[in-house]
Design a protein around this motif. Structure first.
Motif, mmCIF file in Angstrom:
data_model
loop_
_atom_site.group_PDB
_atom_site.id
_atom_site.type_symbol
_atom_site.label_atom_id
_atom_site.label_comp_id
_atom_site.label_asym_id
_atom_site.label_seq_id
_atom_site.Cartn_x
_atom_site.Cartn_y
_atom_site.Cartn_z
ATOM 1 N N GLN A 59 -43.625 66.100 64.126
ATOM 2 C CA GLN A 59 -44.624 66.117 65.191
ATOM 3 C C GLN A 59 -44.398 64.984 66.190
ATOM 4 O O GLN A 59 -44.804 65.075 67.349
ATOM 5 C CB GLN A 59 -46.035 66.025 64.593
ATOM 6 C CG GLN A 59 -46.454 67.302 63.862
ATOM 7 C CD GLN A 59 -47.637 67.100 62.941
ATOM 8 O OE1 GLN A 59 -48.354 66.096 63.034
ATOM 9 N NE2 GLN A 59 -47.858 68.041 62.037
ATOM 10 N N TYR A 63 -42.492 63.468 71.424
ATOM 11 C CA TYR A 63 -43.084 62.341 72.150
ATOM 12 C C TYR A 63 -42.170 61.118 72.099
ATOM 13 O O TYR A 63 -42.047 60.380 73.079
ATOM 14 C CB TYR A 63 -44.473 62.029 71.575
ATOM 15 C CG TYR A 63 -45.376 63.229 71.675
ATOM 16 C CD1 TYR A 63 -46.028 63.530 72.865
ATOM 17 C CD2 TYR A 63 -45.522 64.112 70.608
ATOM 18 C CE1 TYR A 63 -46.825 64.656 72.989
ATOM 19 C CE2 TYR A 63 -46.314 65.247 70.717
ATOM 20 C CZ TYR A 63 -46.961 65.507 71.912
ATOM 21 O OH TYR A 63 -47.732 66.634 72.039
ATOM 22 N N LYS A 162 -46.111 82.829 78.795
ATOM 23 C CA LYS A 162 -45.262 82.229 77.774
ATOM 24 C C LYS A 162 -43.965 83.017 77.691
ATOM 25 O O LYS A 162 -43.975 84.238 77.642
ATOM 26 C CB LYS A 162 -45.963 82.289 76.421
ATOM 27 C CG LYS A 162 -47.161 81.373 76.345
ATOM 28 C CD LYS A 162 -47.613 81.216 74.911
ATOM 29 C CE LYS A 162 -48.721 80.198 74.827
ATOM 30 N NZ LYS A 162 -50.053 80.794 74.940
ATOM 31 N N LEU A 247 -39.520 71.002 72.064
ATOM 32 C CA LEU A 247 -40.920 71.454 72.081
ATOM 33 C C LEU A 247 -40.983 72.975 72.171
ATOM 34 O O LEU A 247 -41.761 73.621 71.463
ATOM 35 C CB LEU A 247 -41.655 70.809 73.261
ATOM 36 C CG LEU A 247 -43.140 71.146 73.381
ATOM 37 C CD1 LEU A 247 -43.905 70.707 72.140
ATOM 38 C CD2 LEU A 247 -43.748 70.494 74.619
ATOM 39 N N ARG A 250 -40.096 74.369 68.909
ATOM 40 C CA ARG A 250 -41.190 74.189 67.954
ATOM 41 C C ARG A 250 -42.280 75.239 68.163
ATOM 42 O O ARG A 250 -42.884 75.729 67.213
ATOM 43 C CB ARG A 250 -41.761 72.784 68.153
ATOM 44 C CG ARG A 250 -42.960 72.464 67.314
ATOM 45 C CD ARG A 250 -43.286 70.979 67.424
ATOM 46 N NE ARG A 250 -44.654 70.706 67.021
ATOM 47 C CZ ARG A 250 -45.053 70.715 65.757
ATOM 48 N NH1 ARG A 250 -44.207 70.990 64.816
ATOM 49 N NH2 ARG A 250 -46.308 70.457 65.456
ATOM 50 N N LEU A 251 -42.541 75.556 69.435
ATOM 51 C CA LEU A 251 -43.612 76.509 69.747
ATOM 52 C C LEU A 251 -43.094 77.939 69.803
ATOM 53 O O LEU A 251 -43.858 78.853 70.123
ATOM 54 C CB LEU A 251 -44.258 76.143 71.084
ATOM 55 C CG LEU A 251 -44.995 74.807 71.109
ATOM 56 C CD1 LEU A 251 -45.529 74.510 72.486
ATOM 57 C CD2 LEU A 251 -46.143 74.842 70.108
ATOM 58 N N ALA A 253 -41.724 79.280 72.007
ATOM 59 C CA ALA A 253 -41.915 79.803 73.359
ATOM 60 C C ALA A 253 -42.002 78.649 74.335
ATOM 61 O O ALA A 253 -42.393 77.546 73.967
ATOM 62 C CB ALA A 253 -43.199 80.626 73.443
ATOM 63 N N VAL A 255 -44.117 77.230 77.056
ATOM 64 C CA VAL A 255 -45.522 77.414 77.406
ATOM 65 C C VAL A 255 -45.780 76.769 78.765
ATOM 66 O O VAL A 255 -45.637 75.558 78.902
ATOM 67 C CB VAL A 255 -46.437 76.769 76.341
ATOM 68 C CG1 VAL A 255 -47.890 76.953 76.710
ATOM 69 C CG2 VAL A 255 -46.145 77.347 74.972
ATOM 70 N N GLN A 261 -49.815 68.608 79.344
ATOM 71 C CA GLN A 261 -50.513 68.303 78.099
ATOM 72 C C GLN A 261 -49.856 67.151 77.351
ATOM 73 O O GLN A 261 -50.532 66.405 76.657
ATOM 74 C CB GLN A 261 -50.530 69.544 77.195
ATOM 75 C CG GLN A 261 -51.336 70.690 77.761
ATOM 76 C CD GLN A 261 -51.250 71.935 76.893
ATOM 77 O OE1 GLN A 261 -50.602 71.940 75.859
ATOM 78 N NE2 GLN A 261 -51.915 72.999 77.322
ATOM 79 N N ILE A 262 -48.541 67.015 77.496
ATOM 80 C CA ILE A 262 -47.858 65.995 76.701
ATOM 81 C C ILE A 262 -47.675 64.682 77.450
ATOM 82 O O ILE A 262 -47.358 63.672 76.857
ATOM 83 C CB ILE A 262 -46.473 66.499 76.206
ATOM 84 C CG1 ILE A 262 -45.555 66.828 77.376
ATOM 85 C CG2 ILE A 262 -46.626 67.710 75.317
ATOM 86 C CD1 ILE A 262 -44.147 67.222 76.930
ATOM 87 N N THR A 298 -53.041 61.167 63.721
ATOM 88 C CA THR A 298 -53.602 62.514 63.844
ATOM 89 C C THR A 298 -53.553 63.223 62.501
ATOM 90 O O THR A 298 -54.529 63.836 62.054
ATOM 91 C CB THR A 298 -52.789 63.321 64.866
ATOM 92 O OG1 THR A 298 -52.632 62.517 66.038
ATOM 93 C CG2 THR A 298 -53.496 64.595 65.235
ATOM 94 N N LYS B 104 -54.387 73.186 73.179
ATOM 95 C CA LYS B 104 -52.954 72.895 73.262
ATOM 96 C C LYS B 104 -52.223 73.584 72.111
ATOM 97 O O LYS B 104 -52.533 73.341 70.945
ATOM 98 C CB LYS B 104 -52.716 71.388 73.185
ATOM 99 C CG LYS B 104 -53.347 70.632 74.336
ATOM 100 C CD LYS B 104 -53.237 69.133 74.123
ATOM 101 C CE LYS B 104 -53.960 68.396 75.232
ATOM 102 N NZ LYS B 104 -54.104 66.976 74.942
ATOM 103 N N THR B 132 -46.655 81.339 69.371
ATOM 104 C CA THR B 132 -46.466 79.933 69.039
ATOM 105 C C THR B 132 -46.985 79.590 67.644
ATOM 106 O O THR B 132 -46.486 78.665 67.009
ATOM 107 C CB THR B 132 -47.159 79.022 70.069
ATOM 108 O OG1 THR B 132 -48.536 79.373 70.144
ATOM 109 C CG2 THR B 132 -46.535 79.188 71.434
#
Lengths: 335, 352
Positions: A59, A63, A162, A247, A250-251, A253, A255, A261-262, A298, B104, B132
């Motif tokens: 995760q 970042y 997406k 990213l 990971r998703l 797709a 997005v 958002q990041i 988190t 998100k 996702t």
């Protein structure tokens, strides 16, 4: 009064008193992280489980990698929040690169070509940033503009939907592992080693710090600040591109809008690296630790059953702590 | 038929029976509004599905932990469902670990991964994006944790609680087509083809319009965003209004209310009272506009959000309590159609 603390630090700190800080402060950052990690480990038996640690590392990867790039920019441009080096386009460039790769692979291009295309687009954004800043435009506004451009291009090529990121290569990026670690984590560690060693142990790194802390002095010493500043934006965009690819993988797709958002978290980890540095400057190691810390926080909050809304509050407190540390440093500068 | 005699103020109802009576009222309201389709066979089914509290004994969740991964709490639907699941799990004696992903996708994936690490007895996912989130849900499955979803159909889910989105979609589409007289141009927001309820409602719109060849969807379709939705939609509709003068837009369609609030604001401000706006979810802001006779906001659909959350928690309890045979693949709850004529009535009935 603060000189004593700085003496053990590297000889490169020619103006040691300037970067001096109370000795306790230098380790306060690490101590806090250690305390939080120990608290999490003590309160949840599931925290220090290998699978969970791998999840936390995974995760943090996006970042951390984008944060490395931003850290290079801040180091080379100076860490003044208004006039110093800053790259606000990292998030948007990451989003754009991910989208380019997804669209290219949907169009039938092989993975290597899709990835190369994505990184080329990222490099182009970095070139624009670097050229504009070298020409004298303010980094804050320049990169705000390129952030807008990259965000807009993302919407154009994705139609704001997406774009699935499919294929064995990208699934391997998402779920594969190397030496027992998720692929994204391995990429993060390799880039950490490359950028960290580059900035910490090469003449390029030392000169980058020199340019950032005093461009005039650097010039007098025969360094061309423009070259270093330009390269810093190029590096930042490329690393953002790599982060964006990971990213999207990971998703599963690309997005649209993910870049915005990041962004804040990337800025947070790069600036937070200050509290993990004995000289209270932005570092690559600090950025890695900050990214891991945020992810662990988190994750740990979830393990503890703390509602995730509180993570936002915790991040806010962290930002305030960083600002407080910088303010303390500023005060000791003045003395 | 504006006021069904069967829809009475629910003043004296005890809290426990509220869900049942609301469900009954909903069905009846639905009938009174939509006679042709009406609900000759809907009543028994919905009565059973929507009355969790009144149904058979729900096993206790004592000693059980339920992880919740909500996609967001930015709009009323998800906020109420999120609260309702938690409330019901606690009521049944269970422990809750609640996460919400601030809309998100990245955080939603992380939340699910983090919940897996915690090894809860069950995980409830509220909304989600199929593309996702599916790899993360596969991990839930691999970890042997029963997965429950709300308004999100997944192959890994033991049970999905949802409104009948096909019914919602076709009824909104039919109403729209009839309201504009069977011909004209419709501006649509279609930004979430990956979100199942939206995809279904959009496909139903297309299906209904096959029989209305004189109704055209304006191309390119607009893309609504998940964040800053109202302002963004307002801007996009303003642009469309400038591009397409009077007579070229007859209605605006979206699979949810939030962009339509912005759309209606833009249309009302421009005085284009020939345009009708339709959404889904019965957001308070949308209901306010529908209640305003001057507004272009024409219709929306209320989902039984509280009952949906409670139903999901009950399904978790039944499943973990060894009564897996009582947990259907999908628990459907009946939607309620709201227009300018019944908005005040339905609001007081459902407490919206």
């Amino acid at each position: 009064m603060s000189t004593a603390a700085a003496t053990p630090q590297t000889g490169a700190a020619q103006r040691a008193p300037r970067r001096g800080a109370p000795a306790w402060l230098s380790w306060a950052g690490y101590a806090t992280v250690l305390a939080v990690v120990l608290a999490l480990a003590a309160s949840s038996p599931n925290f220090l489980v290998p699978a969970n640690l791998a999840a936390v590392l995974n995760q943090a990867a996006v970042y951390a990698i984008a944060g490395f790039g931003l850290a290079v920019v801040i180091v080379t441009g100076g860490d003044d929040v208004v006039d110093g080096g800053i790259d606000l386009s990292v998030g948007a460039v990451a989003g754009l690169a991910g989208t380019v790769a997804a669209v290219a692979s949907q169009a039938g291009l092989p993975p290597v070509a899709s990835i190369a295309g994505a990184l080329a687009v990222a490099a182009a954004a970095g070139t624009v940033n670097g050229a504009a800043v070298v020409l004298g435009l303010r980094p804050l506004l320049t990169t705000l503009a390129t952030m807008g451009i990259a965000g807009s291009l993302t919407l154009v090529i994705s139609n704001n939907v997406k774009v699935p990121f499919t294929g064995a290569a990208f699934e391997w990026l998402r779920d594969g592992s190397l030496a027992g670690l998720p692929v994204a984590v391995v990429v993060m560690l390799v880039l950490f080693a490359v950028v960290g060693l580059g900035l910490g142990s090469t003449s390029w790194g030392v000169r980058s710090y020199a340019v950032g802390q005093n461009p005039t002095a650097a010039k007098v010493a025969g360094i061309n600040p423009r070259k270093y500043i330009f390269n810093s934006y190029l590096i930042s965009a490329l690393l953002a591109g790599i982060a964006g690819l990971l990213l999207s993988a990971r998703l599963s797709a690309a997005v649209p809008g993910v870049g915005n958002q990041i962004l804040l978290d990337i800025i947070l980890v790069a600036f937070m690296s200050v509290v993990f540095s004995r000289r209270l400057v932005v570092t690559i190691t600090g950025t890695l630790v900050a990214a891991l810390f945020i992810a662990a926080l988190t994750n740990g909050f979830t393990l503890l059953g703390v509602a995730s809304q509180w993570v936002g509050a915790a991040k806010g407190v962290l930002i305030l702590v960083v600002l407080a540390v910088v303010a303390i440093r500023g005060r000791s500068d003045a003395k | 038929m504006k006021k069904s005699p069967l829809v009475r103020p629910a003043g004296s109802l005890a809290a426990k029976s509220l869900a049942l009576s609301a469900a009954a009222a909903l069905v009846l309201t639905g009938c009174s509004l939509k006679e042709p389709q009406a609900a000759s066979n809907a009543a028994p089914a919905s009565g059973a599905a929507a009355a969790p509290a009144a149904a058979q004994d729900i096993p206790s969740l004592e000693g059980k932990t339920v992880g919740i991964a909500a996609k967001d709490i930015v709009h009323d639907f998800s906020r109420v469902v999120y609260d309702a699941v938690q409330a019901r799990v606690k009521e049944l004696g269970g422990k809750v670990i609640a996460t919400q992903a601030e809309a998100k996708d990245d955080k939603h994936v992380s939340d699910v991964e983090n919940l897996i690490s915690q090894k809860p007895d069950a995980i409830v996912v509220i909304l989600g994006d199929k593309t996702t989130l599916t790899p993360a849900l596969k991990k839930v499955d691999a970890a042997g944790i029963p997965l429950f979803t709300i308004d999100f159909q997944s192959e890994f889910s033991a049970n999905n609680v949802t409104s009948d989105n096909w019914a919602i979609g076709s009824t909104v589409a039919r109403t729209l087509a009839e309201d504009i007289g069977g011909k004209g141009q419709v501006l649509v927001f279609n930004g979430f083809p990956g979100v199942a309820p939206c995809r279904i409602r959009y496909n139903e719109l297309k299906l209904v319009l096959e029989d209305y060849p004189s109704i055209k969807l304006i191309q390119p379709e607009l893309q609504d965003k998940y964040e800053g939705t109202v302002e963004d939609a307002k801007q996009q509709v303003n642009d469309a209004l400038r591009r397409l003068p009077k007579g070229q837009i007859d209605a605006v369609w979206s699979c949810w209310d939030i962009p339509q609030i912005g759309a209606a604001q833009a249309i009302d401000a421009a005085g284009r009272d020939e345009i009708k706006v339709y959404g889904v979810d019965a957001e308070p802001g949308a209901l306010d506009l529908i209640a305003d006779p001057e507004s272009s906001y024409t219709g929306t659909v209320a989902q039984q959000t509280k009952a949906m959350g409670a139903q999901s928690a009950d399904n978790v309890a039944l499943f973990l309590g060894g009564q897996q045979d009582k947990v259907p693949t999908t628990s459907y709850l009946d939607p309620v159609f709201i227009n300018k004529e019944n908005v005040t009535e339905v609001r007081s009935e459902l407490g919206l």
